[in-house]
Design a protein around this motif. Sequence first.
Motif, PDB file in Angstrom:
ATOM      1  N   VAL A 275       5.652  51.386  18.896  1.00  0.00           N
ATOM      2  CA  VAL A 275       6.773  50.442  18.759  1.00  0.00           C
ATOM      3  C   VAL A 275       7.967  51.145  18.118  1.00  0.00           C
ATOM      4  O   VAL A 275       7.812  52.133  17.392  1.00  0.00           O
ATOM      5  N   GLU A 276       9.136  50.615  18.401  1.00  0.00           N
ATOM      6  CA  GLU A 276      10.372  51.152  17.833  1.00  0.00           C
ATOM      7  C   GLU A 276      11.163  49.999  17.224  1.00  0.00           C
ATOM      8  O   GLU A 276      11.527  49.046  17.931  1.00  0.00           O
ATOM      9  N   PRO A 277      11.435  50.024  15.895  1.00  0.00           N
ATOM     10  CA  PRO A 277      12.105  48.892  15.253  1.00  0.00           C
ATOM     11  C   PRO A 277      13.619  48.928  15.454  1.00  0.00           C
ATOM     12  O   PRO A 277      14.234  49.985  15.523  1.00  0.00           O
ATOM     13  N   VAL A 278      14.203  47.745  15.562  1.00  0.00           N
ATOM     14  CA  VAL A 278      15.664  47.576  15.472  1.00  0.00           C
ATOM     15  C   VAL A 278      15.907  46.453  14.477  1.00  0.00           C
ATOM     16  O   VAL A 278      15.192  45.445  14.482  1.00  0.00           O
ATOM     17  N   LEU A 279      16.882  46.630  13.597  1.00  0.00           N
ATOM     18  CA  LEU A 279      17.178  45.614  12.594  1.00  0.00           C
ATOM     19  C   LEU A 279      18.004  44.486  13.201  1.00  0.00           C
ATOM     20  O   LEU A 279      18.891  44.727  14.021  1.00  0.00           O
ATOM     21  N   ALA A 280      17.733  43.256  12.749  1.00  0.00           N
ATOM     22  CA  ALA A 280      18.511  42.095  13.175  1.00  0.00           C
ATOM     23  C   ALA A 280      18.526  41.097  12.023  1.00  0.00           C
ATOM     24  O   ALA A 280      17.665  41.135  11.137  1.00  0.00           O
ATOM     25  N   ALA A 281      19.506  40.222  12.023  1.00  0.00           N
ATOM     26  CA  ALA A 281      19.621  39.220  10.964  1.00  0.00           C
ATOM     27  C   ALA A 281      18.396  38.312  10.978  1.00  0.00           C
ATOM     28  O   ALA A 281      17.954  37.888  12.044  1.00  0.00           O
ATOM     29  N   PRO A 282      17.817  37.991   9.793  1.00  0.00           N
ATOM     30  CA  PRO A 282      16.620  37.137   9.744  1.00  0.00           C
ATOM     31  C   PRO A 282      16.796  35.814  10.482  1.00  0.00           C
ATOM     32  O   PRO A 282      15.887  35.359  11.175  1.00  0.00           O
ATOM     33  N   SER A 283      17.956  35.170  10.335  1.00  0.00           N
ATOM     34  CA  SER A 283      18.172  33.881  11.006  1.00  0.00           C
ATOM     35  C   SER A 283      18.130  34.036  12.518  1.00  0.00           C
ATOM     36  O   SER A 283      17.616  33.163  13.230  1.00  0.00           O
ATOM     37  N   GLU A 284      18.661  35.184  13.028  1.00  0.00           N
ATOM     38  CA  GLU A 284      18.643  35.424  14.471  1.00  0.00           C
ATOM     39  C   GLU A 284      17.208  35.632  14.960  1.00  0.00           C
ATOM     40  O   GLU A 284      16.816  35.162  16.028  1.00  0.00           O
ATOM     41  N   VAL A 285      16.418  36.361  14.166  1.00  0.00           N
ATOM     42  CA  VAL A 285      15.032  36.633  14.552  1.00  0.00           C
ATOM     43  C   VAL A 285      14.225  35.334  14.591  1.00  0.00           C
ATOM     44  O   VAL A 285      13.498  35.067  15.553  1.00  0.00           O
ATOM     45  N   VAL A 286      14.366  34.499  13.541  1.00  0.00           N
ATOM     46  CA  VAL A 286      13.615  33.236  13.483  1.00  0.00           C
ATOM     47  C   VAL A 286      14.001  32.324  14.639  1.00  0.00           C
ATOM     48  O   VAL A 286      13.146  31.693  15.276  1.00  0.00           O
ATOM     49  N   GLU A 287      15.295  32.265  14.944  1.00  0.00           N
ATOM     50  CA  GLU A 287      15.750  31.415  16.047  1.00  0.00           C
ATOM     51  C   GLU A 287      15.170  31.890  17.378  1.00  0.00           C
ATOM     52  O   GLU A 287      14.712  31.087  18.197  1.00  0.00           O
ATOM     53  N   LEU A 288      15.140  33.206  17.591  1.00  0.00           N
ATOM     54  CA  LEU A 288      14.585  33.745  18.830  1.00  0.00           C
ATOM     55  C   LEU A 288      13.081  33.479  18.919  1.00  0.00           C
ATOM     56  O   LEU A 288      12.556  33.181  19.995  1.00  0.00           O
ATOM     57  N   ILE A 289      12.386  33.575  17.777  1.00  0.00           N
ATOM     58  CA  ILE A 289      10.943  33.289  17.769  1.00  0.00           C
ATOM     59  C   ILE A 289      10.689  31.852  18.212  1.00  0.00           C
ATOM     60  O   ILE A 289       9.849  31.583  19.078  1.00  0.00           O
ATOM     61  N   ASN A 290      11.425  30.919  17.625  1.00  0.00           N
ATOM     62  CA  ASN A 290      11.214  29.508  17.966  1.00  0.00           C
ATOM     63  C   ASN A 290      11.499  29.228  19.430  1.00  0.00           C
ATOM     64  O   ASN A 290      10.749  28.522  20.100  1.00  0.00           O
ATOM     65  N   LYS A 291      12.579  29.784  19.934  1.00  0.00           N
ATOM     66  CA  LYS A 291      12.933  29.541  21.328  1.00  0.00           C
ATOM     67  C   LYS A 291      11.943  30.211  22.286  1.00  0.00           C
ATOM     68  O   LYS A 291      11.539  29.626  23.291  1.00  0.00           O
ATOM     69  N   SER A 292      11.533  31.443  21.972  1.00  0.00           N
ATOM     70  CA  SER A 292      10.647  32.198  22.868  1.00  0.00           C
ATOM     71  C   SER A 292       9.265  31.573  22.948  1.00  0.00           C
ATOM     72  O   SER A 292       8.707  31.381  24.036  1.00  0.00           O
ATOM     73  N   TYR A 293       8.677  31.251  21.787  1.00  0.00           N
ATOM     74  CA  TYR A 293       7.350  30.648  21.798  1.00  0.00           C
ATOM     75  C   TYR A 293       7.404  29.226  22.326  1.00  0.00           C
ATOM     76  O   TYR A 293       6.438  28.724  22.905  1.00  0.00           O
TER      77      TYR A 293
END
Length: 593
Positions: free
Chosen positions: A136-154
């Motif tokens: 895996v290769e990490p990229v940083l992103a804002a926590p709020s953006e990550v949480v929002e993407l998790i909710n929408k994706s799942y």
Amino acid sequence: MVYDQPAVNVGVADLIGQILVREAGLKPEYLERALVKQEEEGGRVGEILLRMQAITESALMRALAIQHETPFRDKLPNPEEIDATLIEQLPINFAKQHKVIPIAQDEDTGRVEVAVSDPLALEILDDIAVLVGTAVEPVLAAPSEVVELINKSYGRLREGADLEQKEDDGGEFADAEELVDILDLTDEAPIIRWVNSLLFQAVKERASDIHIEPGEKEVKVRYRIDGALRESKTAHKQFLPSIVARVKIMAGLNIAEKRLPQDGRIRRKIAGKDIDMRVATAPTAAGERVTIRLLDRSSVLLGLGDIGMVSDTLGHIRKIIERPHGILLVTGPTGSGKTTTLYACLSEINSPELNILTIEDPVEYQLEGISQTQVNTKIDLTFANGLRSFLRHDPDVIMVGEIRDRDTAEIAITASLTGHFVFSTIHTNDAAGALTRLIDMGVEPFLVASSLVGALAQRLVRRPCKDCAEPVTPSVAAVQELGLDPDRFFSGGYADIPKLPGAREIPDATVLKARGCPLCTHTGYTGRTGVYELLMVDEGVRRLALSKSDAGAIRSAGIESGMVTLREDGARKVLQGLTTPEEVVMVTAESEG
């Protein structure tokens, strides 16, 4: 897009504060304040600066990316662009807990790109590599953006599995359904999912209240965001009993009782935040309505330096709350941030050397080291009775949630005159009105004059959206309505006013105009800050109180002594790009009238 790293070799040895000053334009004085807070309270400097609103979440993540030499993404892909097989390999609880999500896979190397919000989460990356079966290769992103993407994706994964069930559920309700994951609730019943989505959306949009209102044919849901109500979603009227019952079960209320109002409380973890919710139900002609007040601990437990006070007001408040005895009253309408201010004052002085007791209605948040009691009228535990009892517990500081009657006022004054400091609130339009209100309650003027040391009036104004607000040149009439001198304003003569964290650099002789964009849901505003009016009770004010002068005379005396009015403080925040003229004029209209 992924930001390239700077040509300069920036090592981890570079402190995050230094990077923020250099790369994000952070003012050094804000960094110094954050370092002092860190030494006193602990925690990370970046998080402290975020709470102070001195930097944005995006600026912090960019700085962390530079510090740790990790790519940064300011915009994550849409859920439709992510391969569902990547998402399926990562449990949602794991993704939500660690704020990580796979977003792409390189076709040539097979490496999976993972959005993370913590550059030090190396062990988590190892776990993800095992789960997805490749490097895996990490990229940083804002926590709020990550949480929002998790909710929408799942949510998309679940929606695909539930299509047949939704069709059976039928009609308007199924179409309005939006699945949301709340870690503590995993039931798949449609009503439960619908209520969960309601709560998640409210947290996501920073709503302070949810109104579930029955109509003739449908149930309407409205959110109060930054003080303004906005319709959010609807459901068919046939689902009202099930929706209300679900909320009642969560709040521990009696689902069989539909004729009387009920009050309850819900505690849940939603989108990574610990949220307390106060629930109130009431019978109406169309059925039961429900109001849910959302209490986000991070937005209430702020320090005095973080609630928007200009340095002169802040200095006076800090001198007042350090006094051994007296009364400080905070005044303003419901929803003006009085509780936040009182909690900030208590947090400022809280120490093992002080015995601090509070009586509140209700206790919104537990403050460590402080004994808090909730009013209970069923057993005659009123503000007055609780306050009377407190005096037998050797307190140094007492907070009374609200002075509503003469009995409570007189006991509070007695406490202040016998060596205790008392904080409380009272409902008046301005600071001067606090004195006259106490006298109108029947309290002797000499008691008011001898005990009260300050009255703080406050309002909340909305902040213009950082993405779409534009500088504009106001009319002369608009400048005058703010109480500013047009000649001085248009010549840039207000550049020397005290600066606040979060102040925006805007061209001279301009103010910000709210426009509206997707980020602010087309309202033009995101978040709120306070405007304040502090009346110091000096000899002149005391003489007027003793002679039962009206609020206008007391206000004039305060202004002569240097009091900054609500309108004037609002104007200072307009000049710093913290709000708009329309907001200030609207919220201070009554106090200026």
